[in-house]
Write an enzyme that holds these catalytic residues in place. Sequence first.
Site, PDB file in Angstrom:
ATOM      1  N   LYS A  25       0.842  -1.209   0.000  1.00 61.39           N
ATOM      2  CA  LYS A  25       0.000   0.000   0.000  1.00 61.39           C
ATOM      3  C   LYS A  25       0.876   1.256   0.000  1.00 61.39           C
ATOM      4  O   LYS A  25       0.652   2.188  -0.766  1.00 61.39           O
ATOM      5  CB  LYS A  25      -0.934   0.021   1.227  1.00 61.39           C
ATOM      6  CG  LYS A  25      -1.814  -1.200   1.366  1.00 61.39           C
ATOM      7  CD  LYS A  25      -2.706  -1.134   2.577  1.00 61.39           C
ATOM      8  CE  LYS A  25      -2.002  -1.126   3.917  1.00 61.39           C
ATOM      9  NZ  LYS A  25      -1.222  -2.358   4.223  1.00 61.39           N
ATOM     10  N   ARG A  65      -9.595   0.772   9.035  1.00 61.04           N
ATOM     11  CA  ARG A  65      -9.034  -0.561   9.255  1.00 61.04           C
ATOM     12  C   ARG A  65     -10.018  -1.490   9.937  1.00 61.04           C
ATOM     13  O   ARG A  65      -9.723  -2.655  10.141  1.00 61.04           O
ATOM     14  CB  ARG A  65      -7.806  -0.416  10.153  1.00 61.04           C
ATOM     15  CG  ARG A  65      -6.549  -0.994   9.540  1.00 61.04           C
ATOM     16  CD  ARG A  65      -5.425  -0.552  10.433  1.00 61.04           C
ATOM     17  NE  ARG A  65      -4.255  -1.337  10.267  1.00 61.04           N
ATOM     18  CZ  ARG A  65      -3.179  -0.914   9.608  1.00 61.04           C
ATOM     19  NH1 ARG A  65      -3.180   0.246   8.999  1.00 61.04           N
ATOM     20  NH2 ARG A  65      -2.109  -1.661   9.561  1.00 61.04           N
ATOM     21  N   ARG A  88      11.961  -2.632  10.984  1.00 65.14           N
ATOM     22  CA  ARG A  88      10.874  -2.069  11.792  1.00 65.14           C
ATOM     23  C   ARG A  88      10.565  -3.043  12.917  1.00 65.14           C
ATOM     24  O   ARG A  88      10.473  -4.252  12.668  1.00 65.14           O
ATOM     25  CB  ARG A  88       9.635  -1.902  10.908  1.00 65.14           C
ATOM     26  CG  ARG A  88       9.165  -0.462  10.787  1.00 65.14           C
ATOM     27  CD  ARG A  88       8.113  -0.282   9.743  1.00 65.14           C
ATOM     28  NE  ARG A  88       6.815  -0.842  10.089  1.00 65.14           N
ATOM     29  CZ  ARG A  88       5.715  -0.668   9.364  1.00 65.14           C
ATOM     30  NH1 ARG A  88       5.766   0.052   8.259  1.00 65.14           N
ATOM     31  NH2 ARG A  88       4.566  -1.198   9.717  1.00 65.14           N
ATOM     32  N   ARG A 120      12.149  -6.467   4.849  1.00 63.86           N
ATOM     33  CA  ARG A 120      12.145  -4.995   4.753  1.00 63.86           C
ATOM     34  C   ARG A 120      13.221  -4.357   5.629  1.00 63.86           C
ATOM     35  O   ARG A 120      13.406  -4.718   6.781  1.00 63.86           O
ATOM     36  CB  ARG A 120      10.772  -4.456   5.153  1.00 63.86           C
ATOM     37  CG  ARG A 120      10.766  -2.936   5.278  1.00 63.86           C
ATOM     38  CD  ARG A 120       9.413  -2.328   5.203  1.00 63.86           C
ATOM     39  NE  ARG A 120       8.510  -2.793   6.234  1.00 63.86           N
ATOM     40  CZ  ARG A 120       7.226  -2.464   6.272  1.00 63.86           C
ATOM     41  NH1 ARG A 120       6.719  -1.675   5.344  1.00 63.86           N
ATOM     42  NH2 ARG A 120       6.452  -2.924   7.223  1.00 63.86           N
ATOM     43  N   ARG A 127      -0.160  -9.204  13.117  1.00 62.09           N
ATOM     44  CA  ARG A 127      -0.725  -8.148  12.248  1.00 62.09           C
ATOM     45  C   ARG A 127      -1.616  -8.768  11.175  1.00 62.09           C
ATOM     46  O   ARG A 127      -2.680  -8.239  10.857  1.00 62.09           O
ATOM     47  CB  ARG A 127       0.408  -7.338  11.595  1.00 62.09           C
ATOM     48  CG  ARG A 127       1.101  -6.394  12.576  1.00 62.09           C
ATOM     49  CD  ARG A 127       2.466  -5.973  12.084  1.00 62.09           C
ATOM     50  NE  ARG A 127       2.421  -5.164  10.887  1.00 62.09           N
ATOM     51  CZ  ARG A 127       3.491  -4.976  10.083  1.00 62.09           C
ATOM     52  NH1 ARG A 127       4.647  -5.544  10.365  1.00 62.09           N
ATOM     53  NH2 ARG A 127       3.387  -4.220   9.022  1.00 62.09           N
TER      54      ARG A 127
HETATM   55  P1  AP5 Z   1       4.877  -1.510   1.853  1.00 63.12           P
HETATM   56  O1  AP5 Z   1       4.562  -0.738   0.630  1.00 63.12           O
HETATM   57  O2  AP5 Z   1       5.435  -0.768   3.028  1.00 63.12           O
HETATM   58  O3  AP5 Z   1       3.575  -2.334   2.305  1.00 63.12           O
HETATM   59  P2  AP5 Z   1       2.349  -1.837   3.178  1.00 63.12           P
HETATM   60  O4  AP5 Z   1       1.149  -2.548   2.672  1.00 63.12           O
HETATM   61  O5  AP5 Z   1       2.296  -0.346   3.235  1.00 63.12           O
HETATM   62  O6  AP5 Z   1       2.775  -2.496   4.580  1.00 63.12           O
HETATM   63  P3  AP5 Z   1       3.004  -1.836   5.995  1.00 63.12           P
HETATM   64  O7  AP5 Z   1       3.716  -2.896   6.756  1.00 63.12           O
HETATM   65  O8  AP5 Z   1       3.655  -0.525   5.990  1.00 63.12           O
HETATM   66  O9  AP5 Z   1       1.511  -1.631   6.391  1.00 63.12           O
HETATM   67  P4  AP5 Z   1       0.704  -2.061   7.653  1.00 63.12           P
HETATM   68  O10 AP5 Z   1      -0.654  -1.958   7.151  1.00 63.12           O
HETATM   69  O11 AP5 Z   1       0.969  -3.319   8.369  1.00 63.12           O
HETATM   70  O12 AP5 Z   1       1.307  -1.076   8.694  1.00 63.12           O
HETATM   71  P5  AP5 Z   1       0.959   0.437   9.014  1.00 63.12           P
HETATM   72  O13 AP5 Z   1       2.225   1.169   8.898  1.00 63.12           O
HETATM   73  O14 AP5 Z   1      -0.226   0.907   8.246  1.00 63.12           O
HETATM   74  O15 AP5 Z   1       5.856  -2.711   1.424  1.00 63.12           O
HETATM   75  C1  AP5 Z   1       6.368  -3.634   2.363  1.00 63.12           C
HETATM   76  C2  AP5 Z   1       7.691  -4.218   1.800  1.00 63.12           C
HETATM   77  O16 AP5 Z   1       7.426  -4.918   0.585  1.00 63.12           O
HETATM   78  C3  AP5 Z   1       8.742  -3.150   1.441  1.00 63.12           C
HETATM   79  O17 AP5 Z   1      10.016  -3.640   1.727  1.00 63.12           O
HETATM   80  C4  AP5 Z   1       8.574  -2.945  -0.077  1.00 63.12           C
HETATM   81  O18 AP5 Z   1       9.765  -2.556  -0.724  1.00 63.12           O
HETATM   82  C5  AP5 Z   1       8.132  -4.348  -0.526  1.00 63.12           C
HETATM   83  N1  AP5 Z   1       7.190  -4.282  -1.646  1.00 63.12           N
HETATM   84  C6  AP5 Z   1       6.077  -3.501  -1.711  1.00 63.12           C
HETATM   85  N2  AP5 Z   1       5.428  -3.695  -2.880  1.00 63.12           N
HETATM   86  C7  AP5 Z   1       6.147  -4.609  -3.557  1.00 63.12           C
HETATM   87  C8  AP5 Z   1       5.984  -5.233  -4.828  1.00 63.12           C
HETATM   88  N3  AP5 Z   1       4.953  -4.935  -5.625  1.00 63.12           N
HETATM   89  N4  AP5 Z   1       6.907  -6.135  -5.217  1.00 63.12           N
HETATM   90  C9  AP5 Z   1       7.959  -6.457  -4.421  1.00 63.12           C
HETATM   91  N5  AP5 Z   1       8.183  -5.888  -3.199  1.00 63.12           N
HETATM   92  C10 AP5 Z   1       7.282  -4.986  -2.772  1.00 63.12           C
HETATM   93  O19 AP5 Z   1       0.491   0.306  10.518  1.00 63.12           O
HETATM   94  C11 AP5 Z   1       1.392   0.009  11.562  1.00 63.12           C
HETATM   95  C12 AP5 Z   1       0.637  -0.046  12.890  1.00 63.12           C
HETATM   96  O20 AP5 Z   1       0.026   1.223  13.179  1.00 63.12           O
HETATM   97  C13 AP5 Z   1      -0.539  -1.035  12.948  1.00 63.12           C
HETATM   98  O21 AP5 Z   1      -0.126  -2.347  13.240  1.00 63.12           O
HETATM   99  C14 AP5 Z   1      -1.375  -0.410  14.074  1.00 63.12           C
HETATM  100  O22 AP5 Z   1      -0.825  -0.687  15.320  1.00 63.12           O
HETATM  101  C15 AP5 Z   1      -1.233   1.075  13.814  1.00 63.12           C
HETATM  102  N6  AP5 Z   1      -2.296   1.595  12.927  1.00 63.12           N
HETATM  103  C16 AP5 Z   1      -2.115   2.130  11.690  1.00 63.12           C
HETATM  104  N7  AP5 Z   1      -3.296   2.513  11.168  1.00 63.12           N
HETATM  105  C17 AP5 Z   1      -4.234   2.223  12.105  1.00 63.12           C
HETATM  106  C18 AP5 Z   1      -5.651   2.367  12.143  1.00 63.12           C
HETATM  107  N8  AP5 Z   1      -6.346   2.876  11.113  1.00 63.12           N
HETATM  108  N9  AP5 Z   1      -6.312   1.944  13.245  1.00 63.12           N
HETATM  109  C19 AP5 Z   1      -5.648   1.417  14.314  1.00 63.12           C
HETATM  110  N10 AP5 Z   1      -4.290   1.237  14.327  1.00 63.12           N
HETATM  111  C20 AP5 Z   1      -3.594   1.648  13.229  1.00 63.12           C
END
Ligand code: AP5
Length: 217
Positions: free
Chosen positions: A13, A88, A160, A127, A171
Amino acid sequence: MNLVLLGPPGSGKGTLAKLLSSQLNIPHISTGDILREEAESGTSLGKKVKPFMEKGELVPDQTILEVMKERIRSSECQKGFLLDGFPRNFHQALELDDMLKNSTKSIDMVIKFDVSDDCVLKRLGGRLICSGCGADFNRYTKPPQKDLMCDFCGSQLYQRPDDAQEVILNRLKVYKEQAMPVEKYYNNQGKLRRINAELDPSLILKNVLNILQSKKE
Ligand code: AP5
């Protein structure tokens, strides 16, 4: 255009949001990035959310809703936005509609990232983030030229804390429990579009731009 990116952790994402945000010229609002910044700066909000994030649990709805109400009302979001990581759960989706209703806006489209658990585990397990400039690397898909050193600024790369194996598994579990009703909610409104998120990011971008174009026509 008001867009939501919905998908499991590691589905890409954030990666797509950065590309799409510059193509569409709308801000990328990542709740994860906002909360991590607060946690790293040690603010009172950061201290509150850190224990939840470390365990891979969602932070309380009330907390995230306060943050998002302020963001969505800000001048930055007046011409549209790209939401990454919000809503979410079902309650957050209803509250988002409520926030938008007050400004006679609505969500135009929700892009759902389809990706296997194996792919998530590999991507997140690999990552690496730069401690200096925040650049994203990946041991498997985008390795740095020198081990644990940023290609751009030479700073140290780190994992991370929530990318530890047991936290990734939690997660994923939380996502499966909480996000299904969100998917159903937007699908029933005819707003959900699914994409294969296991392709190269440039191809995913192309596919999403095609989907957005076909909506306009
Ligand atoms: P990346 O693009 O970072 O993937 P992502 O889907 O954004 O994954 P995240 O881990 O950042 O998202 P998340 O939803 O778990 O965590 P968030 O930060 O929102 O890519 C990941 C890896 O894959 C990278 O190394 C990239 O290079 C690689 N990659 C990407 N696309 C690729 C492709 N097409 N091909 C090959 N490689 C690829 O949330 C963190 C925490 O915050 C949550 O656990 C929670 O505690 C809190 N939180 C956040 N939002 C809320 C909410 N709305 N409500 C409550 N708690 C929340």
